[in-house]
Design an enzyme around this catalytic site. Sequence first.
Site, PDB file in Angstrom:
ATOM      1  N   ASP A  13      22.298  74.426  45.569  1.00 22.64           N
ATOM      2  CA  ASP A  13      21.413  74.396  44.429  1.00 22.64           C
ATOM      3  C   ASP A  13      19.987  75.018  44.806  1.00 22.64           C
ATOM      4  OD1 ASP A  13      23.458  73.542  42.926  1.00 22.64           O
ATOM      5  OD2 ASP A  13      22.751  71.532  43.313  1.00 22.64           O
ATOM      6  N   GLU A  14      19.789  75.736  46.033  1.00 22.61           N
ATOM      7  CA  GLU A  14      18.695  76.264  46.276  1.00 22.61           C
ATOM      8  C   GLU A  14      18.152  77.448  45.368  1.00 22.61           C
ATOM      9  OE1 GLU A  14      21.607  76.348  48.241  1.00 22.61           O
ATOM     10  OE2 GLU A  14      21.279  75.113  49.973  1.00 22.61           O
ATOM     11  N   LYS A  16      20.436  80.183  44.801  1.00 22.36           N
ATOM     12  CA  LYS A  16      21.021  81.537  45.116  1.00 22.36           C
ATOM     13  C   LYS A  16      21.555  82.443  44.094  1.00 22.36           C
ATOM     14  CE  LYS A  16      24.426  78.462  46.946  1.00 22.36           C
ATOM     15  NZ  LYS A  16      23.435  77.266  46.492  1.00 22.36           N
ATOM     16  N   LYS A  18      19.788  82.896  41.135  1.00 22.90           N
ATOM     17  CA  LYS A  18      18.601  83.722  40.983  1.00 22.90           C
ATOM     18  C   LYS A  18      18.527  84.842  41.996  1.00 22.90           C
ATOM     19  CE  LYS A  18      13.899  84.098  41.188  1.00 22.90           C
ATOM     20  NZ  LYS A  18      12.606  84.049  40.500  1.00 22.90           N
ATOM     21  N   GLY A  40      27.571  75.919  40.795  1.00 28.39           N
ATOM     22  CA  GLY A  40      26.841  76.268  39.600  1.00 28.39           C
ATOM     23  C   GLY A  40      25.545  76.987  39.981  1.00 28.39           C
ATOM     24  N   HIS A  41      25.832  78.291  39.646  1.00 29.36           N
ATOM     25  CA  HIS A  41      24.553  79.312  39.862  1.00 29.36           C
ATOM     26  C   HIS A  41      24.005  79.763  38.691  1.00 29.36           C
ATOM     27  CE1 HIS A  41      26.647  80.481  43.841  1.00 29.36           C
ATOM     28  NE2 HIS A  41      26.452  79.093  43.694  1.00 29.36           N
ATOM     29  N   THR A  42      22.556  79.477  38.504  1.00 27.41           N
ATOM     30  CA  THR A  42      21.949  79.880  37.264  1.00 27.41           C
ATOM     31  C   THR A  42      21.287  81.095  37.514  1.00 27.41           C
ATOM     32  OG1 THR A  42      21.373  77.528  37.264  1.00 27.41           O
ATOM     33  CG2 THR A  42      20.410  78.813  35.509  1.00 27.41           C
ATOM     34  N   GLN A 223      27.292  76.747  47.809  1.00 30.58           N
ATOM     35  CA  GLN A 223      27.027  75.399  48.396  1.00 30.58           C
ATOM     36  C   GLN A 223      25.761  75.761  49.306  1.00 30.58           C
ATOM     37  OE1 GLN A 223      30.909  76.006  48.049  1.00 30.58           O
ATOM     38  NE2 GLN A 223      30.314  75.112  45.881  1.00 30.58           N
ATOM     39  N   THR A 300      27.746  69.314  37.116  1.00 33.81           N
ATOM     40  CA  THR A 300      28.024  67.913  36.773  1.00 33.81           C
ATOM     41  C   THR A 300      26.846  67.432  35.842  1.00 33.81           C
ATOM     42  OG1 THR A 300      27.418  67.128  38.710  1.00 33.81           O
ATOM     43  CG2 THR A 300      29.649  67.676  38.625  1.00 33.81           C
ATOM     44  N   LYS A 330      11.141  77.925  44.371  1.00 31.77           N
ATOM     45  CA  LYS A 330      10.649  76.918  43.670  1.00 31.77           C
ATOM     46  C   LYS A 330       9.339  76.372  44.113  1.00 31.77           C
ATOM     47  CE  LYS A 330      13.571  74.506  41.101  1.00 31.77           C
ATOM     48  NZ  LYS A 330      14.925  73.840  40.301  1.00 31.77           N
ATOM     49  N   ASP A 332       6.503  76.983  42.659  1.00 29.73           N
ATOM     50  CA  ASP A 332       5.768  76.430  41.628  1.00 29.73           C
ATOM     51  C   ASP A 332       6.060  75.148  41.475  1.00 29.73           C
ATOM     52  OD1 ASP A 332       8.424  77.675  41.127  1.00 29.73           O
ATOM     53  OD2 ASP A 332       8.025  76.791  39.044  1.00 29.73           O
ATOM     54  N   GLY A 414       9.381  80.791  39.938  1.00 29.09           N
ATOM     55  CA  GLY A 414       9.841  80.666  38.617  1.00 29.09           C
ATOM     56  C   GLY A 414      11.520  81.102  38.519  1.00 29.09           C
TER      57      GLY A 414
END
Length: 427
Positions: A13-14, A16, A18, A40-42, A223, A300, A330, A332, A414
């Site tokens: 969740d670093e 990746k 983005k 889960g990649h946002t 991961q 999750t 992150k 910010d 951001g």
Amino acid sequence: MAAVVLVGAQWGDEGKGKLTDYLAEKADMVVRYQGGNNAGHTVVVGTEEYKLHLIPSGILYENKVCVIGNGVVIDPEILLQEIRALAKRTSKYGKLLMSTNAHVIMPYHRLLDQLQEKSLGSRKIGTTGRGIGPAYMDKTARTGIRVIDLMDAEVFAQKLKDNLEEKNKVLTKIYDEPPLEYERIYRQYQEYAEELRPYVTDTSLKISEYIRGEQKILFEGAQGTLLDLDHGTYPYVTSSHPIAGGACVGAGVGPTSIQRVLGVAKAYTTRVGEGPFPTELMDDVGERIRQNGREFGTTTGRPRRCGWFDTVIARYSARISGISDFAITKLDVLSGFESLKICTAYHYQGERIVEFPQSQKIFSNCEPIYEEIAGWQEDLTGIRHFKDLPATAKNYIQRLEELTGVPATIVTIGPEREQTLVRQEMF
Ligand code: GDP
Ligand code: IMO
Ligand code: MG
């Protein structure tokens, strides 16, 4: 030829997703090489937020080829849902390919993942419950079902029968659960097979054509290094190889084809699930980072555990993956703190430890040694050039570079594409 591997340098969740999306603009092909829908990649594009689990995060550009490599475990139902959801939201997306040799997540994998976790009680791993561990177990046991098997009704029928015979014994005799029914699973998976068939190909061959054609390839890790099966905080790890070397195995390319490795690390640290985490903050500061950074799991929804940046693990990740550049994400989120802490080493039974210890018993009892550094009050989210960051923020980044020995080539402030400060291009 230019190939870059993007890896998580912490516990996942670093950011990746983005960064993959950002770098994909210049790449011709994006390849996922391990993990499954535990990831889960946002990706944020304008006002739209996409949460990708299996599809590579380069998919939001029209002309890119996005590959799901042989090292990935694929839940066909989830993949199809993801493809449909994407097509509903946008008409502009890349071309998807999936490897014949990737393994398939079956309903018994999901079930066994959850049952195993339950039976572990307080020793549970805190898995995502998506069947990842059991699917990789079958892969190494040489009983797994591959995509190419799923594509052949006869082979699939036999493999499913053999597997169900064994899994139903485990389900009924060990876990006291009802057996799974062959016919239903067979029919359901044959439907998936027909829908997925157009995407299936020899992806290693396709990647080699891109390498020969001097095209740009981005390998997207899921991961993070500390969740790697061999090099992470075992047993509190995932069952695949997120490290950069995993790209070679999980995509079918040789190491000589890869030029740079981008390690993605948050400006602080987070972890989801169980396991040791020396810089974890159980106080108001941890809660403030969680709220500021919206640190709740993409897959999750679990609250992520938060703590200060740990240069011992960042240095370790750099070593294990041969990280040439860091992307610090992150930044910010750290605005508004009077001062910030950076972990430089650990204390263990009166001894100073500077390298990640091999013993998890030791690692679990390590106390972080901190260096304190001035914070900044300014909102960073509107900044578009690294040089415009407040001096204290630049100083923080510089200190991370000094302590890790790796340049922070990219800094993000951001979730959006424009909120990416690039000091040197990766391609
Ligand atoms: P991944 O698994 O490594 O792709 O990371 P996730 O997508 O699970 O979690 C990262 C979260 O942080 C996502 O919600 C991103 O949209 C968000 N994010 C990424 N970069 C930044 C950033 O620089 N600042 C902020 N505030 N959020 C970011
Ligand atoms: P991305 O790609 C953070 C964690 C789980 C658990 C452990 C094992 O979004 O960074 P698994 O279901 O893989 O058997 O769970 O690994 N985990 C992740 N943590 N980000 C992820 O993916 C993760 N994928 C798995 O929480 O501790
Ligand atoms: Mg994630």
